[in-house]
Design an enzyme around this catalytic site. Structure first.
Site, short mmCIF file in Angstrom:
data_model
loop_
_atom_site.label_atom_id
_atom_site.label_comp_id
_atom_site.label_asym_id
_atom_site.label_seq_id
_atom_site.Cartn_x
_atom_site.Cartn_y
_atom_site.Cartn_z
N LYS A 1 3.20 -1.00 -6.10
CA LYS A 1 2.55 -0.31 -4.97
C LYS A 1 1.48 -1.22 -4.35
CE LYS A 1 3.60 4.03 -7.17
NZ LYS A 1 3.46 5.47 -7.17
N GLY B 1 3.22 9.70 -10.07
CA GLY B 1 1.78 9.44 -10.19
C GLY B 1 0.97 10.65 -10.64
N SER C 1 6.17 9.24 -13.46
CA SER C 1 5.30 9.28 -14.64
C SER C 1 6.00 8.90 -15.94
CB SER C 1 4.63 10.66 -14.76
OG SER C 1 3.82 10.91 -13.63
N GLU D 1 6.50 7.96 -1.13
CA GLU D 1 5.22 7.71 -0.45
C GLU D 1 5.44 7.24 0.98
OE1 GLU D 1 3.61 5.21 -3.54
OE2 GLU D 1 3.42 6.97 -4.82
N ASN E 1 7.26 -0.82 -9.81
CA ASN E 1 6.74 -0.70 -8.44
C ASN E 1 5.21 -0.82 -8.50
OD1 ASN E 1 6.06 0.00 -5.84
ND2 ASN E 1 6.68 2.15 -6.01
N GLU F 1 13.56 10.43 -7.96
CA GLU F 1 12.12 10.53 -8.19
C GLU F 1 11.60 11.85 -7.63
OE1 GLU F 1 10.19 6.51 -8.80
OE2 GLU F 1 10.24 6.78 -6.65
N HIS G 1 11.01 5.18 -0.68
CA HIS G 1 10.08 5.74 -1.67
C HIS G 1 9.40 6.97 -1.08
CE1 HIS G 1 6.73 6.15 -4.43
NE2 HIS G 1 7.44 5.44 -5.28
C1 PEP Z 1 6.89 5.25 -8.44
O1 PEP Z 1 6.01 4.72 -7.81
O2 PEP Z 1 8.05 5.12 -8.05
C2 PEP Z 1 6.55 6.03 -9.63
C3 PEP Z 1 7.52 6.63 -10.27
O3 PEP Z 1 5.23 6.07 -9.99
P1 PEP Z 1 4.63 6.60 -11.40
O4 PEP Z 1 5.46 5.98 -12.49
O5 PEP Z 1 3.22 6.15 -11.42
O6 PEP Z 1 4.78 8.09 -11.39
#
Ligand code: PEP
Length: 266
Positions: free
Chosen positions: A14, A179, A219, A103, A12, A173, A101
């Protein structure tokens, strides 16, 4: 990993890269995956920003890497300024889309009712839908993580019939892990994935639950990926930050391939 489920790793991107660096990244991902020798054993996907989809898709060409978008509209067409429909995504070569997601759930207020509509339209359009679910830190601290995620799943799948949900990949997630550099422990991630699989069995049946891929996001990096992927109900990852470096993304794909092979997959 489980021998019967081929790993899925999504990158992803983003709201990162510009057009030139997005194309470079796609090129580098293809080269790194080929060097890692994982093309045969992992389904890999990248999710660039909307304006770069077409061009990145041309870079991916006929490779096995799926082109995906980070969101789609719940509507087919019409007066929806700024929205992008699932059909438009298919038109520019997308084969997958991320739905819900965190976000967007938390930053833009998308709720399960809306995400149910998006999921339905994405699947109807033939896209592989990566449906994201996950609890906040306070929900986990209150001991409600599994209940929150189960509620999200029930709301998002809603009334969708078994034959229409074949192309869903569920992404667990935890919001507090995205992040932040903080991952769920492999044990906690595995426990949640097993719980998600029980909810899928209850919503549909045990065969659907057994063949649906449930991936972990939050992460994940080249170092911690393998320990997470060794969980028997963890079928890959949705990768944010680490997907912006082709070598790290390929290392994560390799960790998935190794975990799958250790589980008896091929
Ligand atoms: C994500 O954007 O779905 C995500 C898991 O980000 P990160 O790996 O940076 O935590």
């Amino acid at each position: 990993m489980h021998a019967e489920r081929r790993p899925f790793i999504g990158g992803n991107w983003k709201m990162n890269t510009d057009l030139a660096s997005g194309v470079e990244l796609a090129d580098a991902v293809l080269a790194a995956l080929a060097a890692a020798g994982v093309e045969e054993s992992v389904d890999a996907a990248v999710y660039p920003p909307f304006p770069y989809l077409f061009t990145v898709g041309r870079t991916l060409g006929h490779s096995a890497v799926l082109l995906g978008a980070q969101d789609c509209s719940a509507d087919v067409s019409g007066a929806f300024t700024g929205q992008v429909s699932a059909g438009m995504l298919c038109d520019v070569g997308c084969r997958s889309v991320i739905i819900g997601h965190s976000e967007r759930r938390h930053g833009l207020g998308e709720d399960d009712e809306l995400l149910h509509e998006k999921l339905a339209i994405a699947l109807e359009s033939g896209l592989v839908a990566v449906l994201c679910v996950g609890e906040t830190l306070s929900e986990r601290d209150d001991g409600r993580a599994e209940a929150v995620v189960a509620h999200q799943l029930r709301g998002c799948f809603g009334t969708l019939k078994a034959e229409t949900v074949e192309r869903v990949v569920v992404a667990y997630e935890p919001v507090w892990a995205i992040g932040t550099g903080r991952t769920a422990s492999p044990e906690d991630a595995q426990a949640m994935h097993a719980s998600i699989r029980r909810v899928l069995a209850d919503l549909y049946d045990s065969r659907f639950a057994a063949r649906t891929r449930i991936i972990y996001g939050g992460s994940v990096n080249a170092k911690n990926a393998r320990a997470i992927f060794d969980g028997p109900d963890i079928d890959g990852g949705l990768i944010g930050g680490a997907s912006l470096k082709a070598d790290d993304f390929a290392s994560i794909c390799r960790a998935a391939a190794e975990a799958w092979s250790a589980a008896g997959g091929h």
